[in-house]
Write a protein that holds these residues in place. Structure first.
Motif, short mmCIF file in Angstrom:
data_model
loop_
_atom_site.label_atom_id
_atom_site.label_comp_id
_atom_site.label_asym_id
_atom_site.label_seq_id
_atom_site.Cartn_x
_atom_site.Cartn_y
_atom_site.Cartn_z
N LEU A 164 0.83 -1.19 0.00
CA LEU A 164 0.00 0.00 0.00
C LEU A 164 0.87 1.24 0.00
CD1 LEU A 164 -2.08 -1.28 3.05
CD2 LEU A 164 -2.59 -1.73 0.64
N GLY A 165 0.54 2.22 -0.83
CA GLY A 165 1.30 3.45 -0.85
C GLY A 165 0.73 4.43 -1.84
N THR A 166 0.75 5.70 -1.49
CA THR A 166 0.23 6.72 -2.38
C THR A 166 1.08 6.80 -3.64
OG1 THR A 166 -0.53 9.01 -2.46
CG2 THR A 166 1.60 8.62 -1.43
N THR A 167 0.53 7.37 -4.71
CA THR A 167 1.27 7.48 -5.95
C THR A 167 2.55 8.29 -5.74
OG1 THR A 167 1.11 8.17 -8.27
CG2 THR A 167 -0.05 9.52 -6.67
N GLY A 168 3.66 7.80 -6.26
CA GLY A 168 4.95 8.47 -6.09
C GLY A 168 5.73 8.04 -4.87
N ILE A 457 2.68 -4.24 3.78
CA ILE A 457 3.85 -3.43 3.43
C ILE A 457 3.31 -2.05 3.10
CG2 ILE A 457 5.78 -3.16 1.82
CD1 ILE A 457 5.75 -6.19 1.44
N ALA A 458 3.39 -1.15 4.08
CA ALA A 458 2.79 0.18 3.96
C ALA A 458 3.86 1.21 3.66
CB ALA A 458 2.03 0.54 5.23
N LEU A 459 3.82 1.76 2.45
CA LEU A 459 4.71 2.86 2.09
C LEU A 459 4.05 4.17 2.50
CD1 LEU A 459 4.94 0.53 -0.46
CD2 LEU A 459 6.90 2.02 -0.88
N ARG A 460 4.56 5.27 1.96
CA ARG A 460 4.03 6.57 2.36
C ARG A 460 2.54 6.68 2.02
NH1 ARG A 460 7.53 9.28 0.02
NH2 ARG A 460 6.43 9.93 -1.86
N LEU A 461 1.74 7.02 3.03
CA LEU A 461 0.30 7.24 2.86
C LEU A 461 -0.05 8.57 3.51
CD1 LEU A 461 -1.21 3.71 3.62
CD2 LEU A 461 -1.43 4.95 1.47
N THR A 462 -0.61 9.48 2.75
CA THR A 462 -0.88 10.81 3.28
C THR A 462 -2.36 11.07 3.50
OG1 THR A 462 -0.90 11.65 1.00
CG2 THR A 462 1.17 11.82 2.22
N ASN A 463 -3.22 10.23 2.94
CA ASN A 463 -4.66 10.44 3.06
C ASN A 463 -5.19 9.87 4.38
OD1 ASN A 463 -7.60 9.39 2.57
ND2 ASN A 463 -7.27 10.97 1.02
N ASP A 464 -5.99 10.65 5.09
CA ASP A 464 -6.51 10.22 6.40
C ASP A 464 -7.35 8.95 6.29
OD1 ASP A 464 -5.32 12.32 7.63
OD2 ASP A 464 -7.10 13.58 7.78
#
Length: 550
Positions: A164-168, A457-464
């Protein structure tokens, strides 16, 4: 080699409060030095609560300094004195048994139990992997990395994984890195990759600028214009969904009867013995013959009202038959491909085996793509279901951009893909078929699928919304770790679950070659302008032909 997890030089506080998932301690020090290395009370650091109960391994989830007012006797009476108190909150991860990390704790630490920072050597001892002995583990970090991280292949692939991870955030590179590590570590893996944006073939040797013969020889990248999914492999529910037939009338009964009739005739023609034939049996039948049979039955009806369902069936079948978006369903009618031949094609089981099979679905419309993912997932499940030994050919399906075809909300056009993938998530483990779910919007992905994953596997996630979804999926003891997800670097992830001995941040090895997922360099294009060989005509021709091969 470190033999104790209680170095006196790393002792920094005592426990003052314990509940089922967290521990609060008062620290005497927030920094300690050991073997010329400073160890700080920082979020994510590992700690041992060591006492008569044993060694409880925790991670720091919160650090704060509070002011406490105390009344103190003075020469002229009493005075109020403010005193700073260093308070550290720990999340329980597990315990140490014979020097190795183990999930769960038999006994919780007691009040006033001493706490110790853990050095990198002590952590490595806890999660230490003997690659000769633990052959189910493979390394996912760079050789020069001080904190080598190994994942357990059996649990990573067999108990489902969510990336899981936001685009980029480096999600595509992480996926490519893990798959490259598997191909490098094992001779005969078996993975089927649903590639939504045609970005992964270049990571496995299909790029003239960065060729890799070793990866390419073991990979089969199927371009979307070569992709086929013969309609005779659809079960009755899928056939009705794909061809937009009306479940509210007697069309289902009509189509079931006629397809079964045609499949029985084909079985007799091929002289296949001891076969139970139904509308779901993956045996060839000619769709044009089916339309003719429907027309014949229509003519035998006495009234216009009785003929209406047959006319509607014919129109709907012919509409999909002539729709170029669905040409992959009808392109192999002349060859009458058998289910065995199709598995050789799709899973690389032919004489020259391919162990990573990449399906490029980038040229298909979204609603068509969902059908393809659902049907192929169901076929793979059936393939493993009827294999009497699940260890014969363990299989893993990699679902890239999963939110586009297994959404959380109920939408009829995604029913086929959602139901099929959810079945694998719930039952696939015991049959030797696992999922790797890749998405940039976990809040939009089926909770049924994500909740069945054994490794996150959690990459950068910025959304609440996405962060809250992860919090609900992770154990309560780790939910606090989600708070630092927005600050992770590209390619860095918080890994937790069955496949990793100790939940931790991991900087994955940079894939070589890279997938075709790099950010577009606007500065370059907007500085030098369009290239000299750019042709608008060729672009439109590719658009018209639905051909992205150039």
């Amino acid at each position: 080699m470190t033999t104790t997890l209680r170095e006196q030089a790393l002792k920094f506080g005592r426990i003052k409060e314990v509940d089922g998932s967290s521990i609060i301690l008062h620290a005497e020090f927030l920094e300690r030095e050991f073997e010329a290395v400073k160890h700080c009370a920082e979020v994510g650091a590992y700690v041992n609560c060591g006492g008569a109960h044993g060694n409880t391994i925790c991670t720091i989830s919160k650090v704060q300094i509070t002011e406490v007012e105390k009344t103190k006797r003075a020469t002229d009476g009493f005075e109020i004195v403010r005193e700073e108190r260093k308070v550290v909150t720990l999340s329980i991860l597990g315990c140490a048994v014979a020097g190795k990390f183990s999930r769960g704790v038999k006994r919780l630490p007691t009040i006033n139990c001493e706490t110790y920072f853990l050095s990198s050597n002590q952590v490595n001892q806890l999660i230490g992997i003997d690659i000769e002995e633990d052959q189910e583990h493979f390394c996912v970090t760079d050789e020069s990395d001080d904190n080598q991280t190994y994942l357990n292949l059996d649990k990573l692939m067999g108990r489902h994984t969510a990336i899981l991870g936001t685009t980029g955030s480096g999600k595509s590179c992480t996926v490519a890195s893990i798959v490259q590590s598997i191909l490098s570590s094992y001779e005969c893996p078996r993975m089927l990759f649903f590639d939504i944006h045609n970005e992964y073939p270049s990571a496995f040797g299909y790029n003239e600028d960065t060729p890799n013969t070793n990866f390419k020889n073991r990979t089969n990248a199927i371009p979307w214009n070569d992709f086929t999914l013969p309609y005779w492999f659809l079960d009755l529910e899928e056939f009705i969904g794909v061809y937009n037939l009306d479940l509210g009338s007697n069309q289902k009964a009509i189509i079931k009867k006629l397809i079964t009739k045609l499949k029985v005739a084909e079985v007799k023609k091929q002289d296949i013995k001891k076969i139970v034939v139904s509308a779901d049996t993956p045996v060839f039948f000619n769709i044009d013959t089916l339309v003719s049979e429907i027309d014949e039955e229509k003519e035998s009806q006495s009234t216009a009202a009785k003929k209406a369902p047959y006319e509607s069936l014919t129109l709907k079948l012919q509409a999909i038959r002539q729709d170029t978006r669905y040409s992959f369903l009808h392109s192999k009618i002349d060859s009458e491909t058998s289910i065995a031949e199709y598995f050789e094609f799709i899973l690389g089981l032919a004489k020259n085996e391919s162990y990573l099979n990449i399906l490029d679905l980038s040229g298909l419309p979204a609603e068509v793509r969902a059908v393809c993912v659902g049907v192929i997932s169901r076929l793979c499940f059936d393939f493993k279901y009827w294999d009497l030994d699940p260890e014969n050919i363990p299989l893993n399906l990699i679902l890239e951009e999963a939110h586009t075809y297994i959404p959380e909300d109920s939408d009829l056009k995604f029913n086929i893909s959602k139901e099929r993938v959810e079945r694998i998530a719930k039952e696939g483990r015991k049959y030797g078929i696992g999922l790797t779910v890749v998405t940039q919007r976990p809040s939009n992905v089926s909770t049924t699928v994500l909740s069945q994953c054994g490794t996150y596997i959690a990459l950068r996630l910025t959304n609440d919304l996405d962060q809250n979804k992860i919090k609900r999926l992770l154990p309560d003891t780790l939910a606090g770790q989600v708070d630092f997800l927005p600050s992770l670097r590209d390619g860095e992830a918080f890994v937790s679950g069955d496949s990793i001995n100790l939940p931790r941040k991991v900087q994955f090895r940079v894939p070589n070659p890279m997938p075709r997922s790099n950010d577009v360099r606007y500065h370059k294009s907007w500085t030098i302008g369009k290239p000299s060989n750019f042709s608008l005509k060729e672009l439109v021709d590719s658009w018209h032909k639905q051909d992205k091969s150039k």
